[in-house]
Scaffold this motif. Sequence first.
Motif, short mmCIF file in Angstrom:
data_model
loop_
_atom_site.label_atom_id
_atom_site.label_comp_id
_atom_site.label_asym_id
_atom_site.label_seq_id
_atom_site.Cartn_x
_atom_site.Cartn_y
_atom_site.Cartn_z
N GLU A 215 -26.61 -15.01 -9.81
CA GLU A 215 -27.93 -14.41 -9.66
C GLU A 215 -29.04 -15.17 -10.40
OE1 GLU A 215 -28.84 -12.03 -7.69
OE2 GLU A 215 -26.83 -11.59 -6.95
N THR B 234 -27.45 -10.35 -0.21
CA THR B 234 -28.10 -10.78 -1.46
C THR B 234 -29.57 -11.11 -1.18
OG1 THR B 234 -27.87 -13.20 -1.32
CG2 THR B 234 -25.92 -11.94 -1.99
N ARG C 162 -30.55 -14.05 -2.53
CA ARG C 162 -30.50 -15.48 -2.80
C ARG C 162 -30.56 -16.27 -1.49
NH1 ARG C 162 -25.87 -13.69 -5.31
NH2 ARG C 162 -24.59 -15.13 -4.08
#
Length: 273
Positions: free
Chosen positions: A81, A192, A194
């Motif tokens: 993360e 996510t 990301r």
Amino acid sequence: MIDHPRRLLLQLAIVLAICGTGRLAYATDAGDGVDQPAAKAALLKAYPGLFTISGNVLTWADGTTMVWDDGKARDAEALLESPDIEDMFRYVYPTAAEGALVPAEDFDPGRIRNEAFFEKLYGKSAADVGKHIANVKWLPKLGKKTVQVTKVFGINDRLGKISDVLEAMPAELSRYGLKPGGGFVWRPIAGTNRLSVHSFGAAFDINVGFSDYWYNNRNKTNPKTHIPFKNRIPLKIVELFEKNGFIWGGRWYHYDTMHFEYRPELLLYKKSG
């Protein structure tokens, strides 16, 4: 009186360093196991002329600075993360030459990515990245597909070379490239916030028909249960990609076996020993 635990750990580390190597392991070896000089050298060689690294600061040619190591301890989730740049070298990538391997739990060499670093390499938006995207004819005689990847670092030419060699391989190997999953697409990694490396045009999925993905094989009722490893992509093909600067998602505990991404720094770091 019992000494402070942190002091005891430091004393033990010094003793082990002296006994094991005959020398003290000072700042050249981080407490997280990263060989600092080797990691910095690998990053500089992988992306020459774009930045310098002095001490704990990475400085881009335009003057932008980034912290190499922020000193924060991170568990496996935090490494994904919010990693610093040094964290990207936390795990040493095992090449295809090491044979068939089952990754240890949370061993994900290459999944740790400092997003800001990659945005500087390739672009901060789909529009920025899109300026450098090129079409690559993938297995033009067999599959007649076209995929899109970035021209940055000659990734399009590298993928073209892989296509040529794979197409010339025996049918039992070339068939693994007949249903490519694609290259450039600006998107987050599923589940996510990301960005996927596909967002930068620096990743390629070789075949959706022979893909194994950890998320599909996890224990849905108990997510903490060990994920069984599965793979159908031959290591001969993995080796071909590695020769052109790509690492393979089949070396991850959270595996994605059709996935390859351009990460020469990890291959150079591996080669450094």
